[in-house]
Motif scaffolding. Sequence first.
Motif, PDB file in Angstrom:
ATOM      1  N   GLY A 188       0.795  -1.220   0.000  1.00 15.80           N
ATOM      2  CA  GLY A 188       0.000   0.000   0.000  1.00 15.80           C
ATOM      3  C   GLY A 188       0.830   1.274   0.000  1.00 15.80           C
ATOM      4  N   ARG A 189       2.080   1.179  -0.406  1.00 13.08           N
ATOM      5  CA  ARG A 189       2.936   2.369  -0.450  1.00 13.08           C
ATOM      6  C   ARG A 189       3.939   2.222  -1.597  1.00 13.08           C
ATOM      7  NH1 ARG A 189       5.717  -0.460   3.808  1.00 13.08           N
ATOM      8  NH2 ARG A 189       7.919  -0.748   3.246  1.00 13.08           N
ATOM      9  N   ALA A 190       4.462   3.370  -1.996  1.00 11.75           N
ATOM     10  CA  ALA A 190       5.513   3.408  -3.018  1.00 11.75           C
ATOM     11  C   ALA A 190       6.792   3.864  -2.344  1.00 11.75           C
ATOM     12  CB  ALA A 190       5.132   4.362  -4.134  1.00 11.75           C
ATOM     13  N   ASP A 191       7.767   2.976  -2.219  1.00 15.04           N
ATOM     14  CA  ASP A 191       9.055   3.332  -1.620  1.00 15.04           C
ATOM     15  C   ASP A 191       9.879   4.113  -2.639  1.00 15.04           C
ATOM     16  OD1 ASP A 191       8.597   2.083   0.856  1.00 15.04           O
ATOM     17  OD2 ASP A 191       9.083   0.127  -0.005  1.00 15.04           O
ATOM     18  N   ILE A 192      10.490   5.207  -2.171  1.00 12.14           N
ATOM     19  CA  ILE A 192      11.197   6.115  -3.083  1.00 12.14           C
ATOM     20  C   ILE A 192      12.662   6.280  -2.693  1.00 12.14           C
ATOM     21  CG2 ILE A 192      11.288   8.497  -3.945  1.00 12.14           C
ATOM     22  CD1 ILE A 192       8.204   8.565  -3.378  1.00 12.14           C
ATOM     23  N   LEU A 193      12.930   6.532  -1.417  1.00 16.74           N
ATOM     24  CA  LEU A 193      14.297   6.739  -0.944  1.00 16.74           C
ATOM     25  C   LEU A 193      14.773   5.499  -0.199  1.00 16.74           C
ATOM     26  CD1 LEU A 193      14.026  10.387   0.493  1.00 16.74           C
ATOM     27  CD2 LEU A 193      14.468   9.660  -1.863  1.00 16.74           C
ATOM     28  N   PHE A 194      16.020   5.101  -0.469  1.00 17.45           N
ATOM     29  CA  PHE A 194      16.574   3.887   0.123  1.00 17.45           C
ATOM     30  C   PHE A 194      17.949   4.199   0.719  1.00 17.45           C
ATOM     31  CE2 PHE A 194      13.599   2.701  -3.097  1.00 17.45           C
ATOM     32  CZ  PHE A 194      12.955   1.564  -2.617  1.00 17.45           C
ATOM     33  N   ASP A 195      18.308   3.457   1.771  1.00 16.61           N
ATOM     34  CA  ASP A 195      19.645   3.652   2.333  1.00 16.61           C
ATOM     35  C   ASP A 195      20.674   2.912   1.489  1.00 16.61           C
ATOM     36  OD1 ASP A 195      19.733   0.954   3.148  1.00 16.61           O
ATOM     37  OD2 ASP A 195      20.271   1.425   5.210  1.00 16.61           O
ATOM     38  N   ARG A 196      21.923   2.965   1.897  1.00 15.65           N
ATOM     39  CA  ARG A 196      22.987   2.417   1.039  1.00 15.65           C
ATOM     40  C   ARG A 196      22.930   0.906   0.911  1.00 15.65           C
ATOM     41  NH1 ARG A 196      28.876   2.688   4.047  1.00 15.65           N
ATOM     42  NH2 ARG A 196      28.277   1.842   6.074  1.00 15.65           N
ATOM     43  N   ILE A 201      13.725   4.109   3.236  1.00 18.06           N
ATOM     44  CA  ILE A 201      13.828   5.225   4.173  1.00 18.06           C
ATOM     45  C   ILE A 201      12.611   6.133   4.085  1.00 18.06           C
ATOM     46  CG2 ILE A 201      15.047   7.437   4.445  1.00 18.06           C
ATOM     47  CD1 ILE A 201      17.630   6.025   4.197  1.00 18.06           C
ATOM     48  N   TYR A 202      12.052   6.259   2.870  1.00 12.46           N
ATOM     49  CA  TYR A 202      10.932   7.180   2.679  1.00 12.46           C
ATOM     50  C   TYR A 202      10.090   6.681   1.511  1.00 12.46           C
ATOM     51  CZ  TYR A 202       8.424  11.445   1.278  1.00 12.46           C
ATOM     52  OH  TYR A 202       7.455  12.339   0.926  1.00 12.46           O
ATOM     53  N   GLY A 203       8.777   6.801   1.682  1.00  8.15           N
ATOM     54  CA  GLY A 203       7.855   6.457   0.619  1.00  8.15           C
ATOM     55  C   GLY A 203       6.567   7.233   0.773  1.00  8.15           C
ATOM     56  N   LEU A 204       5.592   6.909  -0.082  1.00  6.45           N
ATOM     57  CA  LEU A 204       4.294   7.575  -0.044  1.00  6.45           C
ATOM     58  C   LEU A 204       3.190   6.541   0.107  1.00  6.45           C
ATOM     59  CD1 LEU A 204       4.676  10.231  -2.889  1.00  6.45           C
ATOM     60  CD2 LEU A 204       4.762  10.638  -0.420  1.00  6.45           C
ATOM     61  N   GLU A 234      11.148  16.555  -9.405  1.00  5.51           N
ATOM     62  CA  GLU A 234       9.833  15.916  -9.394  1.00  5.51           C
ATOM     63  C   GLU A 234       9.930  14.466  -9.859  1.00  5.51           C
ATOM     64  OE1 GLU A 234       5.371  16.537 -11.368  1.00  5.51           O
ATOM     65  OE2 GLU A 234       6.892  18.108 -11.543  1.00  5.51           O
ATOM     66  N   ARG A 235      10.788  14.213 -10.849  1.00  5.55           N
ATOM     67  CA  ARG A 235      10.897  12.835 -11.356  1.00  5.55           C
ATOM     68  C   ARG A 235      11.492  11.896 -10.327  1.00  5.55           C
ATOM     69  NH1 ARG A 235      16.055  12.357 -15.483  1.00  5.55           N
ATOM     70  NH2 ARG A 235      17.240  14.148 -14.734  1.00  5.55           N
ATOM     71  N   ASP A 236      12.332  12.428  -9.395  1.00  2.37           N
ATOM     72  CA  ASP A 236      12.909  11.582  -8.351  1.00  2.37           C
ATOM     73  C   ASP A 236      11.825  10.936  -7.499  1.00  2.37           C
ATOM     74  OD1 ASP A 236      15.553  12.180  -9.055  1.00  2.37           O
ATOM     75  OD2 ASP A 236      15.578  13.964  -7.794  1.00  2.37           O
ATOM     76  N   LEU A 237      10.738  11.672  -7.269  1.00  3.14           N
ATOM     77  CA  LEU A 237       9.672  11.192  -6.390  1.00  3.14           C
ATOM     78  C   LEU A 237       8.762  10.192  -7.079  1.00  3.14           C
ATOM     79  CD1 LEU A 237       8.795  14.570  -4.648  1.00  3.14           C
ATOM     80  CD2 LEU A 237      10.319  12.749  -3.860  1.00  3.14           C
ATOM     81  N   ARG A 238       9.043   9.892  -8.352  1.00  2.00           N
ATOM     82  CA  ARG A 238       8.281   8.858  -9.070  1.00  2.00           C
ATOM     83  C   ARG A 238       9.145   7.633  -9.337  1.00  2.00           C
ATOM     84  NH1 ARG A 238       6.366  13.506 -12.546  1.00  2.00           N
ATOM     85  NH2 ARG A 238       4.320  14.069 -11.696  1.00  2.00           N
ATOM     86  N   ALA A 239      10.390   7.689  -8.918  1.00  4.30           N
ATOM     87  CA  ALA A 239      11.307   6.597  -9.249  1.00  4.30           C
ATOM     88  C   ALA A 239      11.983   6.083  -7.978  1.00  4.30           C
ATOM     89  CB  ALA A 239      12.324   7.085 -10.282  1.00  4.30           C
ATOM     90  N   ARG A 240      13.292   5.951  -8.014  1.00  2.00           N
ATOM     91  CA  ARG A 240      14.042   5.416  -6.880  1.00  2.00           C
ATOM     92  C   ARG A 240      15.322   6.225  -6.736  1.00  2.00           C
ATOM     93  NH1 ARG A 240      15.439  -0.316  -4.777  1.00  2.00           N
ATOM     94  NH2 ARG A 240      17.471   0.022  -3.808  1.00  2.00           N
ATOM     95  N   VAL A 241      15.589   6.658  -5.489  1.00  2.00           N
ATOM     96  CA  VAL A 241      16.811   7.397  -5.187  1.00  2.00           C
ATOM     97  C   VAL A 241      17.569   6.629  -4.101  1.00  2.00           C
ATOM     98  CG1 VAL A 241      17.794   9.569  -4.379  1.00  2.00           C
ATOM     99  CG2 VAL A 241      15.689   9.583  -5.740  1.00  2.00           C
ATOM    100  N   ASP A 242      18.792   6.253  -4.419  1.00  7.27           N
ATOM    101  CA  ASP A 242      19.649   5.558  -3.455  1.00  7.27           C
ATOM    102  C   ASP A 242      20.461   6.590  -2.685  1.00  7.27           C
ATOM    103  OD1 ASP A 242      18.719   3.147  -4.442  1.00  7.27           O
ATOM    104  OD2 ASP A 242      20.362   2.942  -5.865  1.00  7.27           O
TER     105      ASP A 242
END
Length: 565
Positions: A188-196, A201-204, A234-242
């Motif tokens: 039920g969420r979209a994970d966006i930011l991940f740790d190393r 770490i963060y999702g919506l 804006e595109r970062d929040l639709r994809a994945r940022v390590d």
Amino acid sequence: MTYYSTAGRRRRRGRFTRILVLSLMAAVLVWAGAGWRAGSLITQSENEVIQGNPAAAMELLQAARFYRLRAGRVLEAEGFVSLARGRNEEAAGVLERARAAGTRRTGLDLARVAGFLANAARYAEIDLLAGHRAATGGAGIPPLWRAETALAMGRLDEAGKLLDEAGTLAGDRGQRLRDLLAERRREGRADILFDRHGRSIYGLNLDNGEPVLGSPELGAALTGAGGLLQHLEERDLRARVDLTLDLAFQRAAHTALGRYAGAFVALDPRSGAILALVNHPAETDGEQPAYRRQYEPGSILKMITLAAALDNDIPLDGIFPLNCTGNMTLDGKVFYDWMRHGTVADSMEATIVSCNLTFAAIGLALGQARLDDTLQAFGFDRHLDLPDLELPTGQLARINPQSPRLGLAQRSVGLENVSITPVHAALVAATLAHGGVMMRPHLIAARRSLGSTEPYAVTEVQALLQPVSPATTAVIAAAMEAVITSPRGTGRRAALDGLSFAMKTGTAGEREFGLNSIIIGYAPLDNPQVAFAFIAEHAGKAELAGARIARDFLATVRNEFEDSP
């Protein structure tokens, strides 16, 4: 006579017919050649965009405009260039003009250009291009790329249908998208930011769009004013940022601070990667203490004073041995030490016991100009505008011209007319750990699209400053290790069996409100992999609560260290 006249007319008509046919054939060839040339230029422009040369692509398309027969296709290609640059409003206008000129047939390789946009996480751009192609009534964007776009935009049902339509032709990428779709439906969420290490770490939340923190202590560091999210596209929040953050280091730093307000920052000194960025409490009043709040540095600044003396070949033999009586008079005013140390034999002992009078004497021998030069070489009085965070550094205040020697003594020991941010303090520690080289700090390691296994952008590791020599940092390392290992060391309470590390304690602030505990350090000593700094507000003397915080942090993260080479 009549016979010859008729034959002549026939011959003339034959010649005329042949000339007409040849002229028509030539016109057709010219028309076909012009079309071929225009198509070739469109293809070349597409190649230039994909190779990262949009300006060269536009030059080719300017040349293609000469061939007016394919104006719509040329305009469509120009629209693609704008999409690749992220200029969506501009692209929408160009594509509208392209439709008006006629673009049922396209000059673009739609699968290729959509794949290029998807690999760069330009999903809003694919949506725009797909809508344009649908409006033309001609060939459309292949379902795989529309499926990835729908998934990125949160349209899960649409993504599922398009993946079914793509079928086995979607290959490995399609399977990755199916797995991600199943995960998002389940969680039920979209994970966006991940740790190393790939931990979320963060999702919506997909139901209400509310943020979901993988670790609550991240707080304002991500979502507050000036936090990381404000530095993302804006595109970062639709994809994945390590990210470079490590949840193990983050939680260890948060736990170690315990009940004290303040900030804790940890870096990898080899790369400048930020491993932990803790504001405590996690939710602040809009400020970011970790990298915005200025604190009096106290005795941690003594390591820069010592570095300045060593690099400037100040003859310290003329200072030692020094008899520390606990105070001295400068410009008619009393300058105090935190205790009476007696005889101080050398700079190592001065560091071990953190003798104010000794470092004041070193600063006076240096002079303000040379001390300030070294402080500025360490980044003071700068504002480092980095791609993924704002980084105000420490500041040097004006020394009162009525008491210049007192002011210089205070600056030499980190009091009164100098301040530092926690991130900057961690950078000082990292510089000492890395042979005098300060690496550019960064939070983002790489950016990825949803379907690709390869990042489309990787943060380059770069040296930022080199304020001191490796020989100087070697001398300081021995002194900072002795702060922990010596029975008189102010950091002796932080000692851990089996782990050698370097540390310098500092105590500063207003006594009436409760002194701040400030510490910098790095570990392991022979192969530094973490450099850290923290401010524990109103915790009192650093050799007590501060040493405990440092010990608790290192005791937790020591198992994360790689084996020494």
